[in-house]
Design a protein around this motif. Structure first.
Motif, PDB file in Angstrom:
ATOM      1  N   GLY A 279      46.815  15.038  57.988  1.00 25.05           N
ATOM      2  CA  GLY A 279      45.969  14.206  58.829  1.00 25.05           C
ATOM      3  C   GLY A 279      44.495  14.400  58.524  1.00 25.05           C
ATOM      4  N   LEU A 280      43.714  13.343  58.778  1.00 25.03           N
ATOM      5  CA  LEU A 280      42.272  13.369  58.536  1.00 25.03           C
ATOM      6  C   LEU A 280      41.530  13.685  59.831  1.00 25.03           C
ATOM      7  CD1 LEU A 280      39.806  12.871  56.697  1.00 25.03           C
ATOM      8  CD2 LEU A 280      39.929  10.462  57.378  1.00 25.03           C
ATOM      9  N   LEU A 281      40.759  14.758  59.798  1.00 28.56           N
ATOM     10  CA  LEU A 281      39.932  15.153  60.931  1.00 28.56           C
ATOM     11  C   LEU A 281      38.471  14.889  60.578  1.00 28.56           C
ATOM     12  CD1 LEU A 281      39.647  16.609  63.706  1.00 28.56           C
ATOM     13  CD2 LEU A 281      39.412  18.746  62.411  1.00 28.56           C
ATOM     14  N   HIS A 282      37.818  14.037  61.358  1.00 25.90           N
ATOM     15  CA  HIS A 282      36.396  13.713  61.165  1.00 25.90           C
ATOM     16  C   HIS A 282      35.703  14.015  62.486  1.00 25.90           C
ATOM     17  CE1 HIS A 282      33.233  10.566  59.624  1.00 25.90           C
ATOM     18  NE2 HIS A 282      32.728  11.780  59.795  1.00 25.90           N
ATOM     19  N   THR A 283      34.992  15.145  62.534  1.00 26.96           N
ATOM     20  CA  THR A 283      34.492  15.609  63.811  1.00 26.96           C
ATOM     21  C   THR A 283      33.240  16.452  63.643  1.00 26.96           C
ATOM     22  OG1 THR A 283      35.185  16.650  65.892  1.00 26.96           O
ATOM     23  CG2 THR A 283      35.876  17.731  63.848  1.00 26.96           C
ATOM     24  N   GLU A 284      32.786  17.007  64.732  1.00 24.94           N
ATOM     25  CA  GLU A 284      31.616  17.885  64.725  1.00 24.94           C
ATOM     26  C   GLU A 284      32.052  19.294  65.101  1.00 24.94           C
ATOM     27  OE1 GLU A 284      27.384  18.409  67.132  1.00 24.94           O
ATOM     28  OE2 GLU A 284      28.421  16.468  67.143  1.00 24.94           O
ATOM     29  N   LYS A 285      31.657  20.261  64.295  1.00 25.46           N
ATOM     30  CA  LYS A 285      32.036  21.654  64.536  1.00 25.46           C
ATOM     31  C   LYS A 285      30.832  22.547  64.277  1.00 25.46           C
ATOM     32  CE  LYS A 285      35.645  25.007  63.367  1.00 25.46           C
ATOM     33  NZ  LYS A 285      36.838  25.266  62.498  1.00 25.46           N
ATOM     34  N   ASP A 286      30.467  23.336  65.268  1.00 21.15           N
ATOM     35  CA  ASP A 286      29.332  24.249  65.155  1.00 21.15           C
ATOM     36  C   ASP A 286      28.058  23.521  64.723  1.00 21.15           C
ATOM     37  OD1 ASP A 286      31.007  26.380  65.834  1.00 21.15           O
ATOM     38  OD2 ASP A 286      31.571  26.703  63.738  1.00 21.15           O
ATOM     39  N   GLY A 287      27.873  22.326  65.266  1.00 20.65           N
ATOM     40  CA  GLY A 287      26.665  21.556  64.977  1.00 20.65           C
ATOM     41  C   GLY A 287      26.684  20.816  63.665  1.00 20.65           C
ATOM     42  N   LYS A 288      27.788  20.873  62.922  1.00 19.27           N
ATOM     43  CA  LYS A 288      27.891  20.191  61.632  1.00 19.27           C
ATOM     44  C   LYS A 288      28.996  19.137  61.666  1.00 19.27           C
ATOM     45  CE  LYS A 288      26.325  24.147  58.868  1.00 19.27           C
ATOM     46  NZ  LYS A 288      26.671  25.072  57.744  1.00 19.27           N
ATOM     47  N   ILE A 289      28.748  18.028  60.979  1.00 18.90           N
ATOM     48  CA  ILE A 289      29.761  16.979  60.861  1.00 18.90           C
ATOM     49  C   ILE A 289      30.701  17.353  59.718  1.00 18.90           C
ATOM     50  CG2 ILE A 289      30.217  14.536  60.489  1.00 18.90           C
ATOM     51  CD1 ILE A 289      28.687  15.155  63.047  1.00 18.90           C
ATOM     52  N   ILE A 290      31.991  17.420  60.015  1.00 19.60           N
ATOM     53  CA  ILE A 290      32.972  17.740  58.979  1.00 19.60           C
ATOM     54  C   ILE A 290      33.989  16.610  58.869  1.00 19.60           C
ATOM     55  CG2 ILE A 290      32.731  20.234  59.300  1.00 19.60           C
ATOM     56  CD1 ILE A 290      35.426  20.130  60.807  1.00 19.60           C
ATOM     57  N   LYS A 291      34.480  16.440  57.653  1.00 20.58           N
ATOM     58  CA  LYS A 291      35.521  15.448  57.383  1.00 20.58           C
ATOM     59  C   LYS A 291      36.503  16.099  56.416  1.00 20.58           C
ATOM     60  CE  LYS A 291      36.105  10.569  56.134  1.00 20.58           C
ATOM     61  NZ  LYS A 291      35.404   9.333  55.684  1.00 20.58           N
ATOM     62  N   GLU A 292      37.683  16.435  56.935  1.00 20.73           N
ATOM     63  CA  GLU A 292      38.629  17.192  56.116  1.00 20.73           C
ATOM     64  C   GLU A 292      40.069  16.883  56.514  1.00 20.73           C
ATOM     65  OE1 GLU A 292      37.624  21.237  56.938  1.00 20.73           O
ATOM     66  OE2 GLU A 292      38.553  21.221  58.926  1.00 20.73           O
ATOM     67  N   HIS A 293      40.982  17.097  55.575  1.00 22.13           N
ATOM     68  CA  HIS A 293      42.403  16.991  55.863  1.00 22.13           C
ATOM     69  C   HIS A 293      42.904  18.355  56.324  1.00 22.13           C
ATOM     70  CE1 HIS A 293      41.875  13.428  53.267  1.00 22.13           C
ATOM     71  NE2 HIS A 293      42.857  12.930  53.999  1.00 22.13           N
ATOM     72  N   ILE A 294      43.679  18.355  57.396  1.00 19.13           N
ATOM     73  CA  ILE A 294      44.136  19.629  57.944  1.00 19.13           C
ATOM     74  C   ILE A 294      45.642  19.775  57.741  1.00 19.13           C
ATOM     75  CG2 ILE A 294      42.279  19.630  59.638  1.00 19.13           C
ATOM     76  CD1 ILE A 294      44.339  18.912  61.760  1.00 19.13           C
ATOM     77  N   PRO A 295      46.125  21.016  57.653  1.00 17.43           N
ATOM     78  CA  PRO A 295      47.559  21.254  57.432  1.00 17.43           C
ATOM     79  C   PRO A 295      48.417  20.660  58.546  1.00 17.43           C
ATOM     80  CG  PRO A 295      46.293  23.263  57.103  1.00 17.43           C
ATOM     81  CD  PRO A 295      45.356  22.267  57.717  1.00 17.43           C
ATOM     82  N   THR A 296      49.612  20.219  58.163  1.00 16.93           N
ATOM     83  CA  THR A 296      50.556  19.653  59.120  1.00 16.93           C
ATOM     84  C   THR A 296      51.519  20.728  59.605  1.00 16.93           C
ATOM     85  OG1 THR A 296      50.457  17.535  57.941  1.00 16.93           O
ATOM     86  CG2 THR A 296      52.287  17.843  59.465  1.00 16.93           C
TER      87      THR A 296
END
Length: 347
Positions: A279-296
């Motif tokens: 799955g594709l996670l596009h979010t904000e983490k620790d003040g940074k915008i991240i866009k990454e695929h996460i393990p299923t």
């Protein structure tokens, strides 16, 4: 501990694909028998099994402790009532019943007869669903705004199974596929305040519903459940939007496909999706915008049967309560009413 002698009420796709492989490979169960009125299909795969030519003959066998009611939806109540009256523990394939009234009667009867009753909502153990639970529990997308879940197919032809195409109680995609999505939504978000449903028929010559779009209303967000038999290009199975980001995931659990290919659930790498389906996670983490695929997460329907064993032998709670199954039917009944009256129905 003594394995549980278990029998199936039929050996069609449900019995062959979704139940027998788990019962036969789990050492806590003994695949003892099956009710097949005219055929002996189960014996081809399980030579030591006992075939019964009537339900009454099967229920009169004192060796059987657990019976799986996996017959056509409209017969669930009738079969389940006879199983419970015979004093057997019971698993009822989803949807539990066709009406809430039927569900309530079975729940009360099971309590009276002191038998274990559960509903087979196996999609709680799909890899994509377990991944979504993780995303939400870890608050990866922030406060939820909207979630949309699809169970689509491209299958414009009518089923060769006549009971699936005959307009009787419990027939149609809202009962068959919708019960999966509704149960998953209830597990993730609880009971909605209201719903609006749009149901239709699109296949030529079809007399039963093959399209649904159900919107569930929660106090601060919306959940949409959709299914169509005319989706040749698959859409994401799950789309979640929160105040911090989004998560998008395909419907890619491999278990049904592997079971249809005769793979056994005790094999290595069971329930592991290809990495390409992450799955594709596009979010904000620790003040940074991240866009990454996460393990299923790893899917495994055997968790359900392990839970049934614990419920019968160790007096633990069933993995899916009959009350859970009944609430799914309550949502379906409300959706049917909403579609008929073309208005929002309060729950």
């Amino acid at each position: 501990m003594q394995p549980i002698n278990t029998a199936l009420c039929s050996y069609g796709m449900s019995g062959h694909v979704f139940h027998a492989p788990f019962i036969s490979t789990n050492p806590n169960f003994n695949f003892y028998g099956v009710f097949e009125r005219t055929k002996n299909e189960a014996e081809k795969h399980y030579p030591n099994i006992k075939t019964f030519k009537s339900l009454e003959a099967m229920l009169s066998d004192d060796n059987i402790e657990l019976v799986v009611v996996n017959t056509p939806n409209v017969t669930h109540f009738e079969f389940a009532k006879k199983v419970i009256e015979a004093g057997k523990h019971i698993v009822v394939e989803k949807p539990f019943t066709t009406t809430v009234t039927e569900a309530e009667e079975l729940i009360n009867l099971a309590q009276e007869k002191n038998v274990t009753l559960s509903v087979y909502h196996n999609r709680r153990y799909d890899s994509d669903f377990l991944t979504i639970k993780q995303v939400l529990s870890e608050n990866l997308i922030g406060e939820l705004v909207e979630a949309e879940f699809h169970f689509d197919r491209f299958d414009p032809q009518l089923s060769y199974k006549t009971h699936k195409e005959t307009p009787t109680a419990g027939v149609g995609s809202l009962y068959d596929l919708g019960s999966h999505l509704i149960d998953q939504a209830l597990q993730l978000f609880g009971m909605p305040e209201a719903l609006f449903a749009d149901l239709d028929i699109y296949r030529p010559n079809s007399k039963v519903g093959d399209y649904f779009d159900v919107k569930l209303f929660y106090p601060t967000y919306r959940v949409i459940l959709k299914s169509s038999y005319f989706v040749r290009e698959p859409l994401p199975g799950s789309i979640l939007h929160g105040r911090k980001g989004s998560f998008i995931k395909s419907r890619a659990d491999v278990q049904e496909k592997d079971l249809q290919a005769e793979k056994k659930p005790n094999s290595n790498h069971w329930g592991i999706e290809p990495e390409t389906e992450r799955g594709l996670l596009h979010t904000e983490k620790d003040g940074k915008i991240i866009k990454e695929h996460i393990p299923t997460a790893i899917g495994n329907y055997m968790i359900y049967y392990n839970g049934i064993f614990d419920a019968i032998r160790n007096n633990k709670a069933v993995p899916v309560t009959p009350e859970d199954g009944m609430i799914v039917i309550k949502i379906i009944e409300a959706a049917l009413k909403s579609n008929e009256e073309k208005k929002v129905v309060n729950l």
